[in-house]
Design a protein around this motif. Structure first.
Motif, PDB file in Angstrom:
ATOM      1  N   THR A   1       1.955   1.971  -4.345  1.00 27.38           N
ATOM      2  CA  THR A   1       3.310   2.389  -3.965  1.00 27.38           C
ATOM      3  C   THR A   1       3.613   1.813  -2.585  1.00 27.38           C
ATOM      4  OG1 THR A   1       2.350   4.402  -3.062  1.00 27.38           O
ATOM      5  CG2 THR A   1       3.341   4.567  -5.253  1.00 27.38           C
TER       6      THR A   1
ATOM      7  N   PRO B   1       4.079   0.866  11.705  1.00 22.85           N
ATOM      8  CA  PRO B   1       3.708   2.255  11.972  1.00 22.85           C
ATOM      9  C   PRO B   1       4.186   2.582  13.382  1.00 22.85           C
ATOM     10  CG  PRO B   1       1.840   0.853  12.441  1.00 22.85           C
ATOM     11  CD  PRO B   1       2.997  -0.059  12.086  1.00 22.85           C
TER      12      PRO B   1
ATOM     13  N   ARG C   1       6.092  14.211   4.518  1.00 18.98           N
ATOM     14  CA  ARG C   1       6.061  14.439   5.972  1.00 18.98           C
ATOM     15  C   ARG C   1       7.442  14.954   6.355  1.00 18.98           C
ATOM     16  NH1 ARG C   1       4.794   9.382   9.836  1.00 18.98           N
ATOM     17  NH2 ARG C   1       6.893   8.738   9.279  1.00 18.98           N
TER      18      ARG C   1
ATOM     19  N   GLY D   1      -1.718   9.216   6.049  1.00 20.29           N
ATOM     20  CA  GLY D   1      -1.654   9.413   7.495  1.00 20.29           C
ATOM     21  C   GLY D   1      -1.699  10.869   7.902  1.00 20.29           C
TER      22      GLY D   1
HETATM   23  P1  AMP Z   1       3.492   5.933  10.861  1.00 17.67           P
HETATM   24  O1  AMP Z   1       4.147   4.622  10.616  1.00 17.67           O
HETATM   25  O2  AMP Z   1       2.510   5.934  11.948  1.00 17.67           O
HETATM   26  O3  AMP Z   1       4.540   6.975  10.951  1.00 17.67           O
HETATM   27  O4  AMP Z   1       2.690   6.173   9.543  1.00 17.67           O
HETATM   28  C1  AMP Z   1       3.260   5.952   8.288  1.00 17.67           C
HETATM   29  C2  AMP Z   1       3.089   7.160   7.439  1.00 17.67           C
HETATM   30  O5  AMP Z   1       3.589   6.877   6.144  1.00 17.67           O
HETATM   31  C3  AMP Z   1       1.649   7.558   7.287  1.00 17.67           C
HETATM   32  O6  AMP Z   1       1.530   8.964   7.347  1.00 17.67           O
HETATM   33  C4  AMP Z   1       1.345   7.015   5.910  1.00 17.67           C
HETATM   34  O7  AMP Z   1       0.269   7.698   5.341  1.00 17.67           O
HETATM   35  C5  AMP Z   1       2.644   7.229   5.165  1.00 17.67           C
HETATM   36  N1  AMP Z   1       2.773   6.307   4.026  1.00 17.67           N
HETATM   37  C6  AMP Z   1       3.046   4.993   4.085  1.00 17.67           C
HETATM   38  N2  AMP Z   1       3.033   4.443   2.841  1.00 17.67           N
HETATM   39  C7  AMP Z   1       2.743   5.429   1.988  1.00 17.67           C
HETATM   40  C8  AMP Z   1       2.574   5.490   0.560  1.00 17.67           C
HETATM   41  N3  AMP Z   1       2.708   4.418  -0.208  1.00 17.67           N
HETATM   42  N4  AMP Z   1       2.265   6.682   0.009  1.00 17.67           N
HETATM   43  C9  AMP Z   1       2.130   7.788   0.792  1.00 17.67           C
HETATM   44  N5  AMP Z   1       2.281   7.778   2.137  1.00 17.67           N
HETATM   45  C10 AMP Z   1       2.575   6.620   2.735  1.00 17.67           C
END
Ligand code: AMP
Ligand code: MG
Length: 510
Positions: A119, A144, A197, A234
């Motif tokens: 995904t 991120p 989130r 994350g």
């Molecule tokens: P940040 O950019 O530091 O806010 O981190 C991105 C957040 O989006 C993290 O918590 C990731 O785990 C979450 N995230 C990004 N892609 C996915 C995905 N395909 N499925 C679930 N969570 C995602």
């Protein structure tokens, strides 16, 4: 590497000044830039080497996927395997804006960018600088938050410099961000859209567009039940961790202030450097080394805006013990508390108003509930039965929280009880049942984790009828767990519980 800093007017970004940053992105380099949520650390989302550089610069685990930032809806169609109606509706309403959608991916975005998942997370930011960068470069930018992994997300360019200077090619300084907490993430790859989130776009706002929306149980309290793993990778990590110990104190304002001041006084005696996260309304009421104001309770968004900066300031000050008020505000409260509780490693104290102490004697049923229900729970039940008058109408029970099969009493508990004249012949442990928590029931646990577990699992349990023994007794330390210890330790635990219960009973007397 020397990190180039480009200052830019956030309201009217100068295209010329952004050219260099665009070139860096196109050639696989890294650029930190402001968005409406927090600063992002961007690289070309289609270039797996750029994604690898992002992980390296942040020190981020490579299974924690990145969010792909776009400036046009057609880019979503380019990278998602299919675009459901729900995504179109959400985009119509909230894009550009602080909402990230998770959709099944095709092969355009490499697995390095999605942490190996099939995904992809996609967002169209609204910040003029982010939009200009994405449009001018025509690069889809994996980004991120632009902090070192484990530190609070950056809400100022200075925060990015602190963490990443020398490790990335460029920082675009567009001043403070707007919201201050990361985007809301909603998973549209599951049957019912699910918030992974919480953020500025809250559940009610999403429900207006989509109808039913779930919340991933893992984000509410990841400590209460270790079996529930948050779906966004994350959210599993302990993010936003300040260097000192942070504790969140919940309860009515006046009792919270008193409780925090009591705790601070003790820490000061221990020679600790203390700090409090307060609001403009309460900042003058604390007697600690540093009071930092998160914001104004009349404008909840100010609290979201300043939270990360406050956490970073405490690191700079070298604060060892920090306490925060709780911010369960109506709109962005869930997002604030999600970040704050993570920062606190889920350490929470409930400040109780001693004047409104419960009278155990007023309940019809008291249930002690703990662990597997063969050790502390029956000891506490035995003690209370002895302390109550012989003809007391209060029914006292002991229950376990996880009881796969009935077990006899723990032998050391049994021995300690016997030497205190208590016997439970034919005792078999039983698991707490929801039906047992009736109208006039109070459930008493040994610690906060057990209380949270019950609140999560049992619909009849609530903040009022489910309490922690030590807190009811006005004690700081939770009841010790003697499990695996010597007989003497069981004896000590028995005495401690007896003292606690005596206090609870006497505090309820007029
Ligand atoms: P940040 O950019 O530091 O806010 O981190 C991105 C957040 O989006 C993290 O918590 C990731 O785990 C979450 N995230 C990004 N892609 C996915 C995905 N395909 N499925 C679930 N969570 C995602
Ligand atoms: Mg982050």
């Amino acid at each position: 590497m020397v990190t180039k800093i480009i200052k830019i007017d956030p309201d009217n970004p100068d295209k010329e000044a952004l050219k260099e940053a665009c070139e860096i992105l196109k050639s696989g380099g890294l650029v930190a830039f402001p968005t409406e949520t927090v600063y992002g650390l961007g690289g070309d989302a289609k270039n797996r080497y750029a994604s690898e550089k992002i992980y390296a610069a942040k020190g981020r685990p490579s299974d924690n996927p990145l969010i792909v930032h776009i400036h046009d809806f057609s880019e979503l169609e380019e990278i998602a395997a299919n675009v459901p109606d729900s995504a179109r509706k959400l985009a119509d309403r909230f894009w550009p804006g602080p909402l990230t959608m998770i959709l099944p991916k095709n092969n355009v975005i490499p697995l390095e960018t999605t942490g190996g998942l099939d995904t992809v997370a996609v967002r169209m930011p609204s910040h003029p600088v982010a939009r200009a960068l994405l449009t001018l470069s025509n690069v889809m930018v994996a980004a991120p938050s632009a902090n070192t992994s484990g530190r609070p997300s950056p809400t100022l360019a200075e925060h990015v410099e602190e963490d990443l200077s020398g490790k990335i090619d460029c920082i675009i300084d567009g001043g403070p961000v707007n919201i201050g907490l990361e985007s809301t993430i909603v998973d549209l790859s599951s049957p019912v859209p699910t918030i992974l989130r919480p953020g500025y776009i809250n559940k009610a706002m999403l429900e207006e567009v989509l109808g039913e929306v779930n919340i991933d149980p893992g984000i509410l309290d990841s400590n209460a039940n270790k079996n529930i793993r948050p779906k966004a990778p994350g959210m599993r990590y302990r993010h936003y961790a300040p260097k000192g110990d942070l504790t969140v104190v919940e309860g009515d304002e006046s009792v919270v202030i008193k409780k925090i001041n009591d705790l601070v006084e003790k820490d000061k005696k221990d020679g600790k450097k203390t700090g409090v996260i307060a609001t403009v309304e309460t900042k003058d009421m604390y007697h600690c080394d540093n009071v930092l104001v998160a914001g104004d309770r009349n404008d909840e968004y100010t609290i979201a805006h300043n939270l990360y900066d406050v956490l970073r300031k405490f690191d700079e000050l070298g604060t060892e013990k920090m306490y925060s008020e709780s911010f369960e505000t109506p709109k962005i409260g869930m997002a604030i508390m999600n970040r704050l509780l993570k920062a606190a490693g889920h350490r929470v104290i409930h400040a109780e108003d001693n004047k409104s102490v419960l009278r155990l004697q007023d309940f019809r049923r008291v249930i002690f509930a703990a662990g597997n229900g063969i050790c502390r729970a029956p000891m506490a039940a035995g003690i209370l039965i002895k302390l109550l008058p012989e003809n007391s109408p209060v029914e006292v029970l002991s229950r376990g929280l996880v009881v796969p099969f009935p077990e006899p009493l723990n032998q050391k508990s049994e021995a300690v009880m016997a030497s205190n004249g208590i016997s439970f012949e034919g005792f078999e442990s039983r698991e707490l049942l929801n039906e047992e928590i009736t109208d006039k029931t109070i459930v008493i646990t040994m610690d906060e984790k057990q209380r949270k577990f019950i609140l999560d699992k049992y619909p009849s349990a609530n903040e009022n009828n489910t309490r922690v023994l030590a807190q009811m007794a006005g004690e700081e330390l939770e009841t010790m767990d003697p499990y695996g210890g010597s007989l003497a330790k069981y004896g000590l635990c028995f005495e401690a519980m007896k003292t606690s219960l005596q206090k609870v009973l006497s505090s309820g007397e007029e």
